[in-house]
Write an enzyme that holds these catalytic residues in place. Sequence first.
Site, PDB file in Angstrom:
ATOM      1  N   GLY D 148      29.254 -11.236   0.494  1.00  0.00           N
ATOM      2  CA  GLY D 148      30.023 -12.046   1.424  1.00  0.00           C
ATOM      3  C   GLY D 148      30.262 -11.285   2.718  1.00  0.00           C
ATOM      4  CB  CYS D 149      31.037 -12.447   6.120  1.00  0.00           C
ATOM      5  SG  CYS D 149      32.309 -13.676   5.766  1.00  0.00           S
ATOM      6  CE1 TYR D 150      37.479 -11.919   6.956  1.00  0.00           C
ATOM      7  CE2 TYR D 150      37.169 -13.680   5.379  1.00  0.00           C
ATOM      8  CZ  TYR D 150      37.671 -13.234   6.585  1.00  0.00           C
ATOM      9  OH  TYR D 150      38.356 -14.089   7.401  1.00  0.00           O
ATOM     10  CB  THR D 152      29.222  -7.148   4.554  1.00  0.00           C
ATOM     11  OG1 THR D 152      28.523  -7.983   3.626  1.00  0.00           O
ATOM     12  CG2 THR D 152      28.235  -6.244   5.279  1.00  0.00           C
TER      13      THR D 152
END
Lengths: 344, 344, 344, 344
Positions: D148-150, D152
């Site tokens: 997921g973005c967060y 990462t």
Amino acid sequence: MIKIGIVGGTGYTGVELLRILARHPKVEITIVTSRTDTGKRIDEVYPNLQGLYELVFTLPTIKSLKQCDLVFFATPNGIAMTMVSALLNHGIKVIDLSADFRLQDVAVWEKWYGMPHACVDLIQYSVYGLVEMNRELIKKASLIACPGCYPTAVQLGLLPLMEAGLIDSTAIIADVKSGVSGAGRKAALPTLMSETGESFKAYNVDGHRHLPEIKQGLASMTTNSAINLTFVPHLIPMIRGIHATLYLQTDIELAEIQSLYEQRYANEIFVKVLAQQTAPDTRNVRGSNNCQIGLFKPQGENTLVILSVIDNLVKGAAGQAVQAMNLIYAFDENLGLETIALYP
Amino acid sequence: MIKIGIVGGTGYTGVELLRILARHPKVEITIVTSRTDTGKRIDEVYPNLQGLYELVFTLPTIKSLKQCDLVFFATPNGIAMTMVSALLNHGIKVIDLSADFRLQDVAVWEKWYGMPHACVDLIQYSVYGLVEMNRELIKKASLIACPGCYPTAVQLGLLPLMEAGLIDSTAIIADVKSGVSGAGRKAALPTLMSETGESFKAYNVDGHRHLPEIKQGLASMTTNSAINLTFVPHLIPMIRGIHATLYLQTDIELAEIQSLYEQRYANEIFVKVLAQQTAPDTRNVRGSNNCQIGLFKPQGENTLVILSVIDNLVKGAAGQAVQAMNLIYAFDENLGLETIALYP
Amino acid sequence: MIKIGIVGGTGYTGVELLRILARHPKVEITIVTSRTDTGKRIDEVYPNLQGLYELVFTLPTIKSLKQCDLVFFATPNGIAMTMVSALLNHGIKVIDLSADFRLQDVAVWEKWYGMPHACVDLIQYSVYGLVEMNRELIKKASLIACPGCYPTAVQLGLLPLMEAGLIDSTAIIADVKSGVSGAGRKAALPTLMSETGESFKAYNVDGHRHLPEIKQGLASMTTNSAINLTFVPHLIPMIRGIHATLYLQTDIELAEIQSLYEQRYANEIFVKVLAQQTAPDTRNVRGSNNCQIGLFKPQGENTLVILSVIDNLVKGAAGQAVQAMNLIYAFDENLGLETIALYP
Amino acid sequence: MIKIGIVGGTGYTGVELLRILARHPKVEITIVTSRTDTGKRIDEVYPNLQGLYELVFTLPTIKSLKQCDLVFFATPNGIAMTMVSALLNHGIKVIDLSADFRLQDVAVWEKWYGMPHACVDLIQYSVYGLVEMNRELIKKASLIACPGCYPTAVQLGLLPLMEAGLIDSTAIIADVKSGVSGAGRKAALPTLMSETGESFKAYNVDGHRHLPEIKQGLASMTTNSAINLTFVPHLIPMIRGIHATLYLQTDIELAEIQSLYEQRYANEIFVKVLAQQTAPDTRNVRGSNNCQIGLFKPQGENTLVILSVIDNLVKGAAGQAVQAMNLIYAFDENLGLETIALYP
């Protein structure tokens, strides 16, 4: 590898040249000058360029610029005209992104730019760098005057009609809107985020420096009589992008005009004519060298509406400067210019 | 205290009515309806109103609305026309912020709004609520059709010239730009921040519902022949504000036009004519009921450029609705409408 | 009518005072000074104030300021401390929105503000103008030091816990985010829209001037030992608003803390404690003098998360300055401070 | 040429894959599916891709996807898990950008994602696609679960410390901020520009789906006891970018930590450790696959502050998916990932 110098590397057009040329396979950036950031590494000032340049900003001198094959001027107006002559004498080609050589009429230039021109003799030898208008001249030029951002969007929007002689003396209205990066990278109250965010306004309604440039360009495209143009620039609360909304009166059918535009731009890799009655969006060209054009005749009446969008810092400045450079060296026209606009 | 009902309290014009009327000393909000938020407290849905309302959203019924003296409709198009008749029969005044009663020609309305009109009989009794144009009629009206946001900005920009009969058959160009709140408060892909932020585009170039409304309004101001108007709306990457840039051909001197505007609007508290050749900025009217107008003839030529800015949700919707209500009850015209635009 | 002077009327806190006081029924703006805009009408510089002021900006002199009952300083740091003594000697009350009198420890002040303090004697007589903390002292004060914007949001977020002695020596983390108007109205590169738009960053991570102010404030609320605080400010790509996210370790139940906050702020008209586990949004206080606070213990663990939002120019500056003035003159505390945040 | 399929080509991660892969020299996009835009040309839906694709969106079927060598899932959660098994059985590699295979503990997954998992057997064979953590495993994987973005941004910010076993049981605070594109491309009220523009707020404070993913990732980096993590996500009024501000207590010297990070990431082309005490800015990685990290110990105290920024749609999604693909096929790791962030 072509050796490149950039004078004025710390403005927005300068860093945009650095971004584009970092991925250009045929050139090598040899020198980048900056009076304000002399001695600093490029990627210290521009962390987006980390890992791409080892260079340090230096002071601009003819002596150091002499080692280049081509020099870009990304300087405020009034600088290039003091240095170009010496560079040309050393056989160096020059692409000037400032306004110094854009106007052929010195008196008009001096009136709008408020200073005496320091290099009058060279004006006539400069080539106006709108590739879609002047491709052949640019290939052989030594001194290119890169068009302003507004003039690029407006002229590309009108070029096919003008060349075809299909615009009569009727008034042309150019209602044009720009992101704030067009104002440049300098400490200034009016372009603070607190001053321009969440608001919209016109400015320089009574007269903007790009007016005579647009008029000169349009006149050169046609044999018709004097151009009657009203140009009103506006400031959009965003960073990049120009949107020109152009109005003309004509009884030619839209389909015919659409066809004319598609044919005229069929071989232009950076100009995309959208399907009839499709409106372009500035984000679709952001970061790219593209111009997108949409054509309408609302309600089937005689008013033709032409929408033309570019990224003011790319097709409106650094991108078309590199496009011109590619032509001069017979490189593929889109070398270094493959950036695709981000969505969203 | 006048008892007020608001039908459709959870759209942007509904909450704007709630904000304005919260500080209005002569009215009491009796009922606020919402189908989607029925049962919720107003300040739960709108935390900016904390401490100002104890009310809960209810379902809209004639039975409950009967207790009101005046009902605002802040609903999507097509709702008010099904309820207005019953309310008027109970002696309740109605101010409709939707488009249901804006067009006198039913056929035109049905064409642009894509549905049959459910209350044709009342159209002729409705009064178009542009106070600066229809003040005396509004004072006596039972059913007010509040103007659309674009028509408000455009009509206020042209009113003095139209009334004076000084616009001939020349084409009028209305290049108008709006913040995204004009699209309303509803789940939709095109108005996501990711879709509209940092970008600018025109939309509905071929025809926008506000076109026939503007034409009808302009026609009513003058005895001249048919209005030739091109109207192109654009979307600005910001929330509130409309900026109309209007172009006309005229050889009347700018000073004379400036004087005409100043006189026509001298007694209008919400319309400010700026000094000659001064451009308005949408932020200077944000949150307020003001319209600011600037006049130019660029380069002294025959093109007259009129710039007119409003807040689309205030003067373009809820604010002028309250202004009309104030007239109906003979309150001071600016009661509740004293909000000053924030700077910055 | 109380006669008011504003020194430094052309910064963002100055114009915000002008906006708020324009609708204040008990005061009269007598003099507004500006070195940069001397001689200009207020509403020429601030078109949002059109029709509200006839005044012209003048140069700041003790002679002219003597006619006032109270003077606000909305000046850069270092100005008020050179003029306050003379004004107090004339019996004039002073509310200083700059940092000159915020820190009681001169050495600390001189270290963080980088200049010698010109008025050391008066520091001890100044009252820190956070009304919710110092209401009674403010009522009797002659010299008010208005809190900084970050300290206001952080201190209001921690006040109930600190006063109750419920925070032990555990580290407090204050991760705080501000709109760009906090940087003031001055030509500067870093706050151009092109530099701050569409981006987010921390700044002054190693130390911001508001750190000692917050520490001093928190220490004054409690008898506990030294405060262990980490304060990291960030810049949000928007104009107005501060959002403080505060982290502490505690095993007290959330319901108990919620109750403590609700009781502590029950009589504070400008501080709203939201329902348990409700996150505030900066837009809901924009333009208003409100602070909204939300409390959480994520996943039921020991970390307490306190969210506190204000408008940096209102509750964080001009608004709380007027709130203090209202106390001094025993006006209703919210006089002139009735602005409701716009939605959207 | 590797044949690529993209399932779910009309979300933001789908179009980002299309943008990146359009310039990738070793792959060919064979099929792009979309249920909502079936039958439309890609560049009709995404005008930024004009001239780059001739393809038309089709319906997703195993039959048509069988012709691919590798398939990306850029779908909402819950889709990939119904199709992956069939694809793997045909020897096709899969990179899933959704959350379906991110969590090894099925019960935890089902709790946070609110549905039964349809493909439990394959979870243990999936490889978590954070290249900097799992490079060797990824090279040999058939099924990649893209982070997921967060997670990462947070994991890259903590990786060197975790691997070195230098974080004890002290609470880690992750105060993280994201642009609105993280919410995806779907009609929704909360992410309208009118709802998110010019405002800042936290959301899902009590628990966000990325919390268990971050905890699992951190746990896998260390042999220490349970991770004590508080994760608070916030929404920034901009489109792209994540800024993680991470807080830990440690008495290790900053210089030592700086050195640890520089060494750990010395060979990672997409992770840049900035000079000590330098704050990264999200715009410097926008559109690029870079992560920039800055390290601080404010005021020399024991709180370590780690700042980590990425573009949520590139390094946080489509970019790292392509990075993983490059590893699988032993291409240069940055092939197709050369985009430089625009400045400004």
